[in-house]
Design an enzyme around this catalytic site. Sequence first.
Site, short mmCIF file in Angstrom:
data_model
loop_
_atom_site.label_atom_id
_atom_site.label_comp_id
_atom_site.label_asym_id
_atom_site.label_seq_id
_atom_site.Cartn_x
_atom_site.Cartn_y
_atom_site.Cartn_z
N ARG A 49 0.84 -1.20 0.00
CA ARG A 49 0.00 0.00 0.00
C ARG A 49 0.88 1.24 0.00
NH1 ARG A 49 1.91 1.93 3.97
NH2 ARG A 49 0.63 3.78 3.71
N GLY A 50 0.22 2.40 -0.13
CA GLY A 50 0.97 3.66 -0.21
C GLY A 50 1.23 3.95 -1.69
N ALA A 51 0.99 5.21 -2.09
CA ALA A 51 0.98 5.52 -3.52
C ALA A 51 2.26 5.15 -4.28
CB ALA A 51 0.63 7.00 -3.71
N ARG A 92 -7.08 -0.87 -7.14
CA ARG A 92 -7.46 0.25 -6.25
C ARG A 92 -7.58 1.51 -7.10
NH1 ARG A 92 -4.42 1.17 -0.68
NH2 ARG A 92 -6.42 2.04 -0.05
N GLN A 197 -2.74 2.76 9.92
CA GLN A 197 -1.42 2.81 9.29
C GLN A 197 -0.45 3.69 10.07
OE1 GLN A 197 -4.35 3.14 7.69
NE2 GLN A 197 -4.26 2.48 5.57
N ASP A 238 -1.94 10.63 -2.49
CA ASP A 238 -2.26 9.54 -3.42
C ASP A 238 -2.51 10.05 -4.82
OD1 ASP A 238 -3.16 8.51 -0.58
OD2 ASP A 238 -2.68 6.80 -1.87
N ASN A 247 -5.48 12.31 -0.11
CA ASN A 247 -4.65 11.50 0.77
C ASN A 247 -5.58 10.77 1.74
OD1 ASN A 247 -1.97 10.64 1.61
ND2 ASN A 247 -2.30 11.82 3.46
N LYS A 248 -4.99 10.01 2.64
CA LYS A 248 -5.75 9.19 3.58
C LYS A 248 -6.85 9.98 4.28
CE LYS A 248 -5.51 5.70 4.15
NZ LYS A 248 -6.43 4.79 3.45
O1 MRU Z 1 -4.81 3.14 2.02
P1 MRU Z 1 -3.32 3.35 1.99
O2 MRU Z 1 -2.63 2.84 3.20
O3 MRU Z 1 -2.70 2.86 0.70
O4 MRU Z 1 -3.18 4.94 2.00
C1 MRU Z 1 -1.89 5.49 1.93
C2 MRU Z 1 -1.86 6.96 2.07
O5 MRU Z 1 -2.88 7.62 2.12
C3 MRU Z 1 -0.52 7.62 2.04
O6 MRU Z 1 -0.52 8.77 2.82
C4 MRU Z 1 -0.21 8.01 0.58
O7 MRU Z 1 -0.32 6.91 -0.26
C5 MRU Z 1 1.13 8.62 0.43
S1 MRU Z 1 2.40 7.42 0.62
C6 MRU Z 1 3.89 8.13 0.35
#
Ligand code: MRU
Length: 347
Positions: A49-51, A92, A197, A238, A247-248
């Site tokens: 996970r994470g962009a 996703r 997270q 993201d 973002n999250k």
């Molecule tokens: O649902 P996730 O855990 O994939 O969400 C991740 C985030 O929102 C991060 O803040 C984002 O991807 C930036 S990661 C460098």
Amino acid sequence: MKDIATLWWDDELGGIRFIDQTLLPEKYAIVRCTTIDRLVTAIKRLEVRGAPALGVAGGYGVALAAANCPESSYPAFVKKVTRDALLVHESRPTAVNLSWGVDRVLARVQAASGVSEAKDAALAEAKAIAAEDTRCCHAIGGFGADLLPDECTVLTHCNAGALACSTWGTALGVIRSALAAGKKVNVIACETRPLLQGARLTAWELARDGIDVTVITDSMAAHIMRTGKIDAVIVGADRITKDAVFNKIGTYMHAVCANYHGIPFYVAAPISTFDATRLEKDVIIEERGREEIALVGNRTLLPDGVPVRNFAFDATPMDLVRAIITEKGVVVPPFDINELVARSTTY
Ligand code: MRU
């Protein structure tokens, strides 16, 4: 600080290895992934996970589809790999890096002159994306570190660290680089309901590196900002459209609070996260299952039949963003994406 490797290609395996992030912090386990189905499951379950990490996974996914494809005729090969690539792309919807990584490697498959060349080109491109991601994170870290005072407390949300990238991190990369430059930085990590997270991943990776981190519940952020304990908020992204930063879920709330209290709200993200031809209204915000909110371990928190909404992301309007820290430098909204891309900064 020893770099954490989040996901990588294993030549011997002929596939991808990654840390299963759903198990952290209790268990550090590496998954061996050799099929597209397994990769799609991993992305949907947030094992990966994470962009930026999703961008790397998307690239490796297409390389895996190419490596596994049994077709010997090139047109049939391209058709099958393109179908598999779409499965990865659709796993996703919000982080644009995923489709960016998939499309970048798929373009190499489609431009090749035959099956063998396509397989080699796909893997080389996917490895290049992973290597670039590491360089981007270190460059973002360097530019971002300059924005922080010599002694400061930074609030962050979710996990925009090594675990969300190939290594180092974007928002946490800024913190790592500031520490490496001799600054003293304390981190407040918001736990990030519902999948935690911040508590599970950000706290794990910072504590592992000996970085001073304290976890709060998301609802404590306003109080802690109001009592003057935060010097800056830094988050990842993201997707960055012309008008908003995705973002999250919970990020928007922190941006509003930070602005109200005069605290700079920074976004750290590579240019691969920009989707500058689109607007907020064009972006799909992922909604996830009821169980993520209704269950904690084996306990049910909600009465039967009561529905939930479980938005995974939110959009922060650009006027709340003090600056965006990229691998080519810092930009202040409203910014010109073409000028940013054209900058000659090496990273
Ligand atoms: O649902 P996730 O855990 O994939 O969400 C991740 C985030 O929102 C991060 O803040 C984002 O991807 C930036 S990661 C460098």
